[in-house]
Design an enzyme around this catalytic site. Structure first.
Site, PDB file in Angstrom:
ATOM      1  N   LYS A 180      33.806  46.935  39.524  1.00 54.79           N
ATOM      2  CA  LYS A 180      33.582  45.407  39.492  1.00 54.79           C
ATOM      3  C   LYS A 180      35.067  44.979  40.459  1.00 54.79           C
ATOM      4  CE  LYS A 180      35.055  41.609  38.985  1.00 54.79           C
ATOM      5  NZ  LYS A 180      34.870  40.662  40.262  1.00 54.79           N
ATOM      6  N   GLU A 256      47.427  47.114  34.622  1.00 54.38           N
ATOM      7  CA  GLU A 256      48.269  47.039  35.934  1.00 54.38           C
ATOM      8  C   GLU A 256      47.996  45.435  36.433  1.00 54.38           C
ATOM      9  OE1 GLU A 256      47.967  49.499  38.654  1.00 54.38           O
ATOM     10  OE2 GLU A 256      48.556  51.687  37.509  1.00 54.38           O
ATOM     11  N   CYS A 290      52.044  43.979  44.079  1.00 53.99           N
ATOM     12  CA  CYS A 290      52.061  43.465  43.437  1.00 53.99           C
ATOM     13  C   CYS A 290      53.935  43.775  42.709  1.00 53.99           C
ATOM     14  CB  CYS A 290      51.177  44.174  41.918  1.00 53.99           C
ATOM     15  SG  CYS A 290      51.193  45.892  42.206  1.00 53.99           S
ATOM     16  N   GLU A 392      55.665  34.682  39.139  1.00 48.87           N
ATOM     17  CA  GLU A 392      55.136  35.064  40.278  1.00 48.87           C
ATOM     18  C   GLU A 392      53.919  34.110  41.336  1.00 48.87           C
ATOM     19  OE1 GLU A 392      51.048  37.670  39.743  1.00 48.87           O
ATOM     20  OE2 GLU A 392      52.372  39.220  40.875  1.00 48.87           O
TER      21      GLU A 392
HETATM   22  P1  NAD Z   1      43.256  38.281  38.998  1.00 48.42           P
HETATM   23  O1  NAD Z   1      43.098  38.466  37.847  1.00 48.42           O
HETATM   24  O2  NAD Z   1      42.544  36.963  39.190  1.00 48.42           O
HETATM   25  O3  NAD Z   1      41.224  39.127  39.395  1.00 48.42           O
HETATM   26  C1  NAD Z   1      41.182  40.564  39.393  1.00 48.42           C
HETATM   27  C2  NAD Z   1      39.659  41.073  38.957  1.00 48.42           C
HETATM   28  O4  NAD Z   1      39.750  40.328  37.741  1.00 48.42           O
HETATM   29  C3  NAD Z   1      39.243  40.298  39.772  1.00 48.42           C
HETATM   30  O5  NAD Z   1      38.440  41.490  40.340  1.00 48.42           O
HETATM   31  C4  NAD Z   1      38.191  39.211  39.070  1.00 48.42           C
HETATM   32  O6  NAD Z   1      36.879  39.021  39.557  1.00 48.42           O
HETATM   33  C5  NAD Z   1      37.975  39.744  37.696  1.00 48.42           C
HETATM   34  N1  NAD Z   1      38.904  38.950  36.925  1.00 48.42           N
HETATM   35  C6  NAD Z   1      39.485  37.898  36.697  1.00 48.42           C
HETATM   36  N2  NAD Z   1      38.378  36.761  35.518  1.00 48.42           N
HETATM   37  C7  NAD Z   1      38.283  37.741  34.813  1.00 48.42           C
HETATM   38  C8  NAD Z   1      37.618  37.804  33.347  1.00 48.42           C
HETATM   39  N3  NAD Z   1      37.886  36.416  32.293  1.00 48.42           N
HETATM   40  N4  NAD Z   1      36.827  39.199  32.939  1.00 48.42           N
HETATM   41  C9  NAD Z   1      36.402  40.061  33.331  1.00 48.42           C
HETATM   42  N5  NAD Z   1      37.557  40.262  34.514  1.00 48.42           N
HETATM   43  C10 NAD Z   1      37.993  39.415  35.699  1.00 48.42           C
HETATM   44  O7  NAD Z   1      44.055  38.818  39.966  1.00 48.42           O
HETATM   45  P2  NAD Z   1      43.317  38.846  41.925  1.00 48.42           P
HETATM   46  O8  NAD Z   1      44.066  37.249  41.467  1.00 48.42           O
HETATM   47  O9  NAD Z   1      42.202  39.153  42.386  1.00 48.42           O
HETATM   48  O10 NAD Z   1      44.809  39.791  41.705  1.00 48.42           O
HETATM   49  C11 NAD Z   1      46.122  39.233  42.109  1.00 48.42           C
HETATM   50  C12 NAD Z   1      47.501  39.753  40.610  1.00 48.42           C
HETATM   51  O11 NAD Z   1      46.719  41.499  40.565  1.00 48.42           O
HETATM   52  C13 NAD Z   1      48.473  39.454  40.887  1.00 48.42           C
HETATM   53  O12 NAD Z   1      49.249  38.846  39.353  1.00 48.42           O
HETATM   54  C14 NAD Z   1      48.523  40.843  41.341  1.00 48.42           C
HETATM   55  O13 NAD Z   1      50.488  40.970  41.047  1.00 48.42           O
HETATM   56  C15 NAD Z   1      48.132  41.694  40.086  1.00 48.42           C
HETATM   57  N6  NAD Z   1      48.746  42.624  40.775  1.00 48.42           N
HETATM   58  C16 NAD Z   1      48.441  43.753  40.143  1.00 48.42           C
HETATM   59  C17 NAD Z   1      48.896  45.215  40.407  1.00 48.42           C
HETATM   60  C18 NAD Z   1      49.763  46.553  39.698  1.00 48.42           C
HETATM   61  O14 NAD Z   1      49.753  47.547  39.889  1.00 48.42           O
HETATM   62  N7  NAD Z   1      50.352  45.467  38.360  1.00 48.42           N
HETATM   63  C19 NAD Z   1      48.019  45.774  41.858  1.00 48.42           C
HETATM   64  C20 NAD Z   1      47.747  44.767  42.344  1.00 48.42           C
HETATM   65  C21 NAD Z   1      47.881  43.607  42.218  1.00 48.42           C
HETATM   66  O1  6OD Z   2      50.223  53.125  44.903  1.00 46.70           O
HETATM   67  C1  6OD Z   2      49.566  52.782  44.087  1.00 46.70           C
HETATM   68  O2  6OD Z   2      49.158  53.705  43.403  1.00 46.70           O
HETATM   69  C2  6OD Z   2      49.527  51.380  43.441  1.00 46.70           C
HETATM   70  N1  6OD Z   2      48.891  51.684  42.100  1.00 46.70           N
HETATM   71  C3  6OD Z   2      49.893  50.015  43.963  1.00 46.70           C
HETATM   72  C4  6OD Z   2      49.609  49.028  43.301  1.00 46.70           C
HETATM   73  C5  6OD Z   2      50.245  47.987  43.949  1.00 46.70           C
HETATM   74  C6  6OD Z   2      49.551  46.718  44.075  1.00 46.70           C
HETATM   75  O3  6OD Z   2      49.617  44.578  44.477  1.00 46.70           O
END
Ligand code: NAD
Ligand code: 6OD
Length: 488
Positions: A180, A256, A290, A392
């Protein structure tokens, strides 16, 4: 009248299927509606999970690692054939510069499939010999098996990169996948389903469902009892919700999550490289990575000069549409996300920040004023316990603060609920090794940032996640090991 906008459908059991409930796909460049997307309800999720289970009982479940590696290579080649369509899809959903979509997002989509194809072909099991009490030479070996059905939930910030980063190893290990993507970025995921279809994977091995999180596809999928493991990238708070869902049935999770990452610039650093590096780590993808540095600690002797140079660099960044010549920064993902970022700008003012640059919304005088743009922004003067230094923001903003001693900077870097990564700028590799050991994070970059060897472990500590993916660490998460002990 029928709409001329594209309708993005789910991919379930080898077929593209529509559902009655729909939502709009909005361009962050100007706020226009660029497509309609089907939203999966419980029925579509049930069908996708059932198809995934059936694929485990069929040819996909019986496939060898070599056959799966070949399938992954076919997917990589199919993405390459339609490379520019993927670029266009990614750019339409996110408004990012075309150059970034080409060199980072779609290029990494291809690499993710290639590298996990290679890895799974090479992945051997363990073998051990032992003399048993009866004098027999006993041998034990391990078998790597799929979990079964893996749910992949991905965010909007690097849509294709982060989706394929999990889909590729999950398939490589023989799992069936129900993915998803974020509701904000459904387009490249739909293209991915098309190329997986073209690559001839058995029906049900890969399924794609669109929708939101709570009360929608995300929640229904993660709560589904026949999902065996969940891999999630997104906000830490969403991770907590998914972890509660995964507790029922004791399903495995890999998370992540968010970050409030530090960049540390030592006085001996190559000054120009450090400035360019921090500009990159704070403002790439409009700060929506992130791994971005939202906290920058600069050793006091070079602090004032560094802030001046960073300001000059930020003010030179070209904000604009994806296809504009020389563009560095696009919009944020949505108006809702921009409101959140602007709320942090207001909070920073209340918390006593000085705005070195930015802090507002660029005015274009054209359709872009309906989009989700903000200026690259630099703060100084905030206390370590300010919310803007602890939470964040996930936008093009960093706070720059001076420091005097290594112990002090270690304490301040580690004074965070998050622990994803740090970037360190110095010519003194001895000091770099010593500091890297002391930072409480999953990854440290020295004199670089976001340079990825896909064989290395990726992940964070604290609120930044659970587990590591990358290379053999991904294979370990996406498979179950069975030990067979043979007494001949
Ligand atoms: P989000 O948590 O709002 O959504 C991520 C996904 O989860 C979406 O597909 C969303 O529809 C789904 N989702 C939301 N609530 C849910 C629930 N209750 N049950 C199941 N699925 C659910 O995150 P976002 O706003 O899309 O992304 C930004 C965030 O992601 C930031 O905090 C960023 O730091 C983090 N991020 C982390 C990494 C990493 O590798 N650590 C990478 C990319 C993004
Ligand atoms: O480079 C990657 O494999 C990875 N997971 C990056 C994540 C970036 C976060 O926004």
């Amino acid at each position: 009248m029928p709409s001329s906008l594209p309708l993005l459908r789910h991919y379930i059991d080898g077929e593209f299927v529509a559902s009655a409930k729909r939502f709009s796909n909005i361009s962050p460049v100007d706020g226009s509606v660029i497509g309609e997307v089907c939203e999966a309800g419980q029925d579509e999720i049930d069908r996708a999970v059932a198809a995934a289970q059936a694929a485990q009982a069929g040819a996909w479940g019986r496939s060898s690692a070599n056959e799966r590696a070949d399938a992954l290579l076919r997917i990589a080649a199919a993405i390459e054939r339609r490379f520019e369509e993927f670029v266009a899809a990614e750019v339409a959903d996110t408004g990012r510069p075309l150059k970034q979509a080409r060199t980072l997002d779609v290029a990494r989509g291809v690499q993710n499939f290639r590298s996990f194809a290679e890895l799974v072909r090479q992945a051997g099991g363990e073998f051990h010999e032992m003399r048993a009490l009866d004098g027999n030479d006993v041998f034990s070996y391990t078998l790597r098996k799929p979990h079964g059905v893996v749910a992949v939930i991905s965010p909007w910030n690097l849509p294709l990169l982060l989706l394929t980063w999990k889909v590729a190893p999950a398939l490589a290990c023989g799992n069936s996948v129900v993915a998803k993507p974020s509701e904000e970025t459904p387009s490249s995921a739909t293209l991915l389903a098309e190329v997986i279809h073209e690559a001839g994977l058995p029906a049900g091995a890969f399924n794609l469902v669109h929708g939101f999180g709570p009360g929608s596809a995300g929640e229904f999928l993660t709560r589904h009892p026949e999902v065996d493991a969940i891999t999630f990238t997104g906000e830490s708070r969403t991770g907590e919700t998914i972890m509660r869902a995964a507790a029922t049935g004791v399903r495995e999770v890999s998370f992540e999550l968010g970050g409030k990452n530090a960049a540390v610039v030592l006085a001996d650093a190559d000054f120009d490289k450090a400035v360019a590096g921090v500009l990159r780590s704070s403002f790439t993808n409009s700060g929506q990575v992130c791994l971005c540095s939202e906290r920058v600690y600069v050793e006091r002797p070079i602090f004032e000069r560094f802030v001046t140079a960073l300001k000059a660099g930020a003010e030179k960044l070209k904000i604009g549409c994806p296809d504009e010549e020389g563009v560095d920064m696009g919009p944020l993902i949505s108006r809702a996300h921009r409101d959140k970022v602007l709320d942090y700008f207001a909070l920073a003012r209340g918390e006593g920040a000085s705005f070195v640059t930015g802090g507002g919304v660029p005015r274009f005088g054209d359709a872009r004023d309906g989009g989700a743009w903000v200026q690259p922004t630099i703060w100084t003067g905030l206390a370590d316990d300010a919310r803007c230094v602890r939470e964040e923001v996930f936008g093009p903003v960093c706070h720059v603060a001076p420091f005097d001693a290594d112990d002090e900077v270690v304490r301040r870097v580690n004074d965070s609920d998050y622990g994803l990564c740090a970037a360190l700028w110095t010519r003194d590799l001895g000091r770099a090794h010593a500091l890297s050991r002391r930072f409480r994070v999953g990854m440290v970059w020295v004199n670089t940032w976001f340079l990825r060897d896909l064989r290395t472990p990726f992940g964070g500590v604290g609120l930044s996640g659970i587990g590591r993916e990358g290379g053999r660490h991904s294979l370990d998460f996406y498979s179950e090991l069975t030990t067979v002990c043979v007494n001949p």
